[in-house]
Design a protein around this motif. Structure first.
Motif, mmCIF file in Angstrom:
data_model
loop_
_atom_site.group_PDB
_atom_site.id
_atom_site.type_symbol
_atom_site.label_atom_id
_atom_site.label_comp_id
_atom_site.label_asym_id
_atom_site.label_seq_id
_atom_site.Cartn_x
_atom_site.Cartn_y
_atom_site.Cartn_z
ATOM 1 N N LEU A 102 12.909 4.116 1.753
ATOM 2 C CA LEU A 102 12.096 4.685 2.713
ATOM 3 C C LEU A 102 10.699 4.764 2.287
ATOM 4 C CD1 LEU A 102 12.134 6.075 5.706
ATOM 5 C CD2 LEU A 102 12.099 8.116 4.441
ATOM 6 N N PRO A 103 9.755 4.095 2.765
ATOM 7 C CA PRO A 103 8.472 4.053 2.584
ATOM 8 C C PRO A 103 7.805 5.401 2.990
ATOM 9 C CG PRO A 103 8.369 2.483 4.405
ATOM 10 C CD PRO A 103 9.913 3.015 4.012
ATOM 11 N N VAL A 104 7.261 6.132 2.294
ATOM 12 C CA VAL A 104 6.623 7.572 2.637
ATOM 13 C C VAL A 104 5.264 7.260 3.026
ATOM 14 C CG1 VAL A 104 6.346 9.847 2.031
ATOM 15 C CG2 VAL A 104 8.135 8.639 1.006
ATOM 16 N N LEU A 105 4.953 7.847 4.510
ATOM 17 C CA LEU A 105 3.901 7.843 5.063
ATOM 18 C C LEU A 105 3.141 9.313 5.048
ATOM 19 C CD1 LEU A 105 4.895 6.236 8.422
ATOM 20 C CD2 LEU A 105 4.042 4.960 6.135
ATOM 21 N N PRO A 106 1.813 9.408 4.901
ATOM 22 C CA PRO A 106 1.074 10.549 4.834
ATOM 23 C C PRO A 106 1.069 11.206 6.182
ATOM 24 C CG PRO A 106 -0.598 8.745 4.846
ATOM 25 C CD PRO A 106 0.819 8.178 4.936
ATOM 26 N N LYS A 107 1.560 12.444 6.397
ATOM 27 C CA LYS A 107 1.450 13.224 7.439
ATOM 28 C C LYS A 107 0.167 13.559 8.066
ATOM 29 C CE LYS A 107 3.425 17.311 9.649
ATOM 30 N NZ LYS A 107 4.338 18.456 9.534
ATOM 31 N N HIS A 108 -0.713 14.104 7.040
ATOM 32 C CA HIS A 108 -1.991 14.337 7.576
ATOM 33 C C HIS A 108 -2.938 13.451 7.891
ATOM 34 C CE1 HIS A 108 -2.411 13.041 3.169
ATOM 35 N NE2 HIS A 108 -3.777 12.953 3.694
ATOM 36 N N TRP A 109 -2.616 12.016 7.421
ATOM 37 C CA TRP A 109 -3.288 11.073 8.228
ATOM 38 C C TRP A 109 -3.113 10.675 9.411
ATOM 39 C CZ3 TRP A 109 -3.295 5.819 9.538
ATOM 40 C CH2 TRP A 109 -4.409 5.182 9.200
ATOM 41 N N LEU B 103 8.704 7.412 -6.174
ATOM 42 C CA LEU B 103 8.240 8.636 -5.743
ATOM 43 C C LEU B 103 9.354 9.854 -6.217
ATOM 44 C CD1 LEU B 103 6.941 7.755 -2.330
ATOM 45 C CD2 LEU B 103 5.709 8.642 -3.946
ATOM 46 N N ALA B 104 10.747 9.558 -6.381
ATOM 47 C CA ALA B 104 11.300 10.416 -6.702
ATOM 48 C C ALA B 104 11.787 10.514 -8.187
ATOM 49 C CB ALA B 104 12.720 10.294 -5.817
ATOM 50 N N GLU B 105 11.739 11.302 -8.883
ATOM 51 C CA GLU B 105 12.035 11.303 -10.176
ATOM 52 C C GLU B 105 13.658 11.471 -10.511
ATOM 53 O OE1 GLU B 105 10.050 14.448 -12.471
ATOM 54 O OE2 GLU B 105 10.566 16.218 -11.010
ATOM 55 N N LYS B 106 14.298 12.242 -9.535
ATOM 56 C CA LYS B 106 15.728 12.330 -9.562
ATOM 57 C C LYS B 106 16.168 12.282 -8.063
ATOM 58 C CE LYS B 106 15.980 13.244 -14.075
ATOM 59 N NZ LYS B 106 16.712 12.465 -15.113
ATOM 60 N N ILE C 41 0.844 -1.261 0.122
ATOM 61 C CA ILE C 41 -0.031 0.184 0.082
ATOM 62 C C ILE C 41 0.803 1.223 -0.013
ATOM 63 C CG2 ILE C 41 -1.759 -1.277 1.299
ATOM 64 C CD1 ILE C 41 -1.220 0.551 3.761
ATOM 65 N N TYR C 42 2.166 1.134 0.131
ATOM 66 C CA TYR C 42 3.070 2.173 0.381
ATOM 67 C C TYR C 42 4.214 2.380 -0.844
ATOM 68 C CZ TYR C 42 1.538 2.414 5.254
ATOM 69 O OH TYR C 42 0.975 2.606 6.252
ATOM 70 N N ASP C 43 4.241 3.510 -1.433
ATOM 71 C CA ASP C 43 5.416 3.755 -2.384
ATOM 72 C C ASP C 43 6.710 4.125 -1.645
ATOM 73 O OD1 ASP C 43 4.463 2.830 -4.714
ATOM 74 O OD2 ASP C 43 3.602 4.598 -5.232
ATOM 75 N N THR C 44 7.900 3.899 -2.229
ATOM 76 C CA THR C 44 8.947 4.266 -1.811
ATOM 77 C C THR C 44 9.689 5.328 -2.526
ATOM 78 O OG1 THR C 44 10.082 2.381 -2.639
ATOM 79 C CG2 THR C 44 9.408 2.064 -0.508
ATOM 80 N N LEU C 45 10.663 6.154 -2.115
ATOM 81 C CA LEU C 45 11.355 6.969 -2.510
ATOM 82 C C LEU C 45 12.030 6.531 -4.005
ATOM 83 C CD1 LEU C 45 13.045 9.041 0.207
ATOM 84 C CD2 LEU C 45 11.101 9.762 -1.355
ATOM 85 N N THR C 46 12.627 5.301 -3.957
ATOM 86 C CA THR C 46 12.999 4.566 -5.154
ATOM 87 C C THR C 46 12.746 3.184 -4.984
ATOM 88 O OG1 THR C 46 15.184 3.759 -4.145
ATOM 89 C CG2 THR C 46 15.175 6.140 -5.054
ATOM 90 N N THR C 47 13.049 2.382 -6.061
ATOM 91 C CA THR C 47 12.685 1.023 -6.193
ATOM 92 C C THR C 47 13.820 0.125 -6.830
ATOM 93 O OG1 THR C 47 11.067 -0.879 -7.008
ATOM 94 C CG2 THR C 47 11.560 1.135 -8.368
ATOM 95 N N ASN C 48 14.161 -1.024 -6.305
ATOM 96 C CA ASN C 48 15.275 -1.891 -6.593
ATOM 97 C C ASN C 48 15.037 -2.569 -8.078
ATOM 98 O OD1 ASN C 48 15.937 -1.234 -3.862
ATOM 99 N ND2 ASN C 48 17.284 -3.085 -3.893
ATOM 100 N N SER C 49 16.130 -2.560 -8.917
ATOM 101 C CA SER C 49 16.015 -3.337 -9.981
ATOM 102 C C SER C 49 16.527 -4.852 -9.646
ATOM 103 C CB SER C 49 17.098 -3.063 -10.989
ATOM 104 O OG SER C 49 17.357 -3.890 -11.868
ATOM 105 N N LEU C 50 15.861 -5.730 -10.021
ATOM 106 C CA LEU C 50 15.848 -7.258 -9.702
ATOM 107 C C LEU C 50 16.566 -8.089 -10.453
ATOM 108 C CD1 LEU C 50 12.006 -8.076 -8.723
ATOM 109 C CD2 LEU C 50 14.008 -7.215 -7.190
ATOM 110 N N ASP C 51 17.435 -7.415 -11.414
ATOM 111 C CA ASP C 51 18.427 -7.916 -12.239
ATOM 112 C C ASP C 51 19.736 -7.125 -12.237
ATOM 113 O OD1 ASP C 51 17.505 -6.029 -13.937
ATOM 114 O OD2 ASP C 51 17.011 -6.889 -15.354
ATOM 115 N N GLU C 52 20.024 -6.448 -11.169
ATOM 116 C CA GLU C 52 21.333 -5.775 -11.103
ATOM 117 C C GLU C 52 21.645 -6.143 -9.594
ATOM 118 O OE1 GLU C 52 21.694 -1.912 -13.213
ATOM 119 O OE2 GLU C 52 19.495 -2.131 -13.223
#
Length: 620
Positions: free
Chosen positions: A193-200, A107-110, A88-99
């Motif tokens: 890091l999974p990003v949690l909603p502060k407002h919730w 979540l981060a574009e750069k 249910i959570y997205d992280t800032l980056t995601t791992n490649s599974l073949d490297e």
């Protein structure tokens, strides 16, 4: 975290080169690699090679959970979290599974890195949204980090210990500054890091376990919860990240359902009766004998072995050296000698397994033979603080004829025990005060009892009492956290790029942390030093050398009774499921599977209460 600082470049002639390097480090990029090598996928890649971008969407994937669950908060050291709640959570980056270790922006574009990895900055995507439509902001990242550090499970405080501060520089830009430069892995770890909603979360008690469905930003949301029995996730149709390259071909099922079983034997029969769709088989005996049923023979259930190219890590019977009885290395070695792997493999596993001989088996990271010059350079300063055998004996494990006779191992074990002050009196192994040697093996997996019973008999032959105590999942987790056990069966999983997680396994800083995986209770300055040097490796070759050196010291410490491994994943699934032709090198890749559009899921049959087998599915 490691306190490793490169010496400053002082010569004025190198100043210009240093400035160029700093600018290069700070340039925003779409991916990070551990040693700044070129990532496999360019900035304009369309999808990972192991994902099918045209995979059909729809259907339900039903799986089995083990035991029970009583929490939807996986970030605290309380309760048992539901399976796959992380989806249910997205992280800032995601791992490649073949490297080996490359992360790409989610979540981060750069991502930017400071000179010598002294800081990292994440630029959030403007389209990133939580499920309620609120944007994911830098303030949410700061809130998440600070909440995990102050209220999360204790291991977060160790994992992120080298972060000096986190700053929301703007709505979509967040920067982490480090206490020390030189830790190559830390910027990549922060990307996970999974990003949690502060407002919730404001106004809610983060530290208490709860079954209230939390708000996330990921591809699934919690749809239904039956406490301890079932959890159902629904795919988020307007998921903000569904068209990103890193997500194309992933998350294809409309729903994910976990039904919980307290016994894996019952769960397997339920799978064969069509109650769920996918089963990862961990029992060699079952793989060889339990699938001779009509559904397998006529192709409704598919059995498949998928290559596993990961280091196997170390599964074993783990000694808790916090216990006075197990603090003597000779006692631990003696206990390990009495496990007859060859007999166990032949009689119980149909010869399917290979004995594990390294904490990093099935990889170039595993030690073998005697240490080479590069390893000795690391090990010599520790002479006298680590076992002498590290320097002049290749580590090996006893090998039997698989006939159940282990007299030579028994003789060696007896010698070691007598050297440690133990003796046999009235057919019992006792210490100088006449106190018998008695061990409790804490167990949660019912199927492991058949493995332990022969080991128990071998111990009894030397007058050692082993009590096998099986408990439910909640009791097991509580006793694990309180370190209330003599021995357990568990493992230390490894990747092709070991790093900061090694502190959670072996470092003194994690020994008293109830949330860490330092199950052994290691508090050894020599091992601490090797862990820190591994984390500080500056090249792939340095990483290999330093990992092998650590491996040798752990092996000669006899902290576990090594178990076994297999170089494939054994999976069984009903034939309405499909997966890409190319599987990732480092994972089964279940999140890339899909339901065949025209195939129907099986109609579940009842399980016969007397035989425990699916009704009408005779086994041969």
């Amino acid at each position: 975290m490691i306190t490793y600082i490169r010496p400053a470049l002082l010569r004025s002639g190198l100043f210009g080169l240093l400035c160029v390097a700093a600018l290069s480090d700070a340039a925003p990029r779409h991916a990070l690699t551990l040693y700044d090598e070129k990532p496999k996928y360019s900035a304009d890649f369309s999808h990972f090679e192991y994902a099918n971008p045209d995979a059909p969407k729809g259907g339900t994937l039903r799986q089995a959970g083990f035991g029970s669950f009583d929490s939807l908060n996986p970030f605290i050291n309380k309760g048992v979290a539901a399976d796959d709640i992380g989806l249910i959570y997205d992280t800032l980056t995601t791992n490649s599974l073949d490297e080996p270790f490359t992360v790409y922006g989610l979540l981060a574009e750069k991502i930017e890195k400071g000179p010598n990895n002294s800081w990292v900055r994440f630029h959030l995507r403007p389209q990133a949204r939580f499920h309620d439509g609120q944007p994911v902001t830098a303030e949410d990242v700061v809130f998440t980090f600070e909440t995990l550090m102050s209220q999360g499970a204790p291991h977060y405080r160790g994992y992120y210990a080298d972060v000096a501060k986190v700053t929301a520089e703007s709505q979509r830009r967040v920067r982490f500054d480090f206490k020390h430069a030189g830790n190559r892995e830390l910027p990549m770890i922060l990307g996970q890091l999974p990003v949690l909603p502060k407002h919730w979360w404001e106004g809610r008690d983060f530290a208490s376990g709860s079954l209230e469905p939390p708000l996330g930003s990921g591809p699934y949301r919690v749809e239904e919860v039956q406490a301890g029995r079932t959890i159902r996730y629904a795919r988020v149709n307007d998921y903000w990240g569904k068209d990103l390259a890193v997500n194309r071909g992933f998350y294809n099922f409309d729903r994910l359902v976990f039904d919980y079983y307290r016994d894996n034997t019952v769960a397997l029969q339920a799978f064969k009766a069509g109650h769920f769709d996918y089963w990862l088989e961990t029992s060699a005996k079952n793989w060889a004998t339990a699938y001779d049923i009509a559904a397998v023979r006529d192709g409704r259930i598919i059995k498949e072995e998928i290559a596993n190219r990961n280091p196997t890590g170390m599964q074993g019977f783990i000694f808790n050296i916090r216990r006075p009885l197990l603090q003597d290395r000779r006692v631990r070695e003696a206990l390990a000698l009495l496990f007859d792997f060859e007999w166990t493999n032949r009689q119980l596993f149909n010869g399917a397994y290979t004995r594990t001989r390294s904490y990093f088996d099935n990889s170039e990271l595993a030690s073998s033979g005697l240490p080479d010059k590069a390893e000795l350079k690391l090990l010599e300063p520790l002479r006298g603080k680590i076992p002498d055998e590290v320097f002049d004996q290749p580590f090996d494990l006893p090998k039997t004829d698989a006939n159940g006779i282990i007299r030579e191992q028994q003789r060696r074990a007896y010698r070691l025990l007598t050297e440690a002050g133990w003796q046999v009196r009235d057919d019992r192994m006792v210490d100088a005060d006449g106190k018998p040697m008695k061990l409790e093996f804490l167990l949660v997996q019912a199927e492991f009892e058949r493995v332990l019973l022969p080991y128990k008999r071998n111990l009894a032959d030397l007058g050692i009492e082993l009590e096998i105590r099986r408990v439910d999942v909640s009791q097991y987790i509580n006793r694990l956290r309180s370190r209330d056990y003599d021995m357990i069966v568990s493992g230390f999983g490894q990747s092709n790029s070991p790093g900061n997680e090694q502190r959670e396994y072996w470092h003194s800083a994690s020994a008293d942390n109830p949330g860490s995986r330092n199950f052994i209770g290691l508090k050894d300055p020599a091992i601490d030093s090797l862990v820190e040097q591994l984390i500080a490796a500056d090249s792939r070759q340095e990483l290999v050398t330093r990992t092998r050196a650590l491996d040798r010291v752990l092996l000669w410490g006899h902290y576990v009774v090594p178990n076994w491994h297999i170089k494939t994943w054994r999976v069984a699934y009903w034939n309405h499921l499909a997966h890409p032709e190319t599987t990732p090198r480092q994972d089964i890749g279940l999140t890339t599977w899909w339901k065949k559009p025209d195939a129907a899921a099986p109609v579940a049959k009842p399980v016969d209460e007397r035989s425990g087998k699916p009704a009408g599915e005779a086994e041969h």
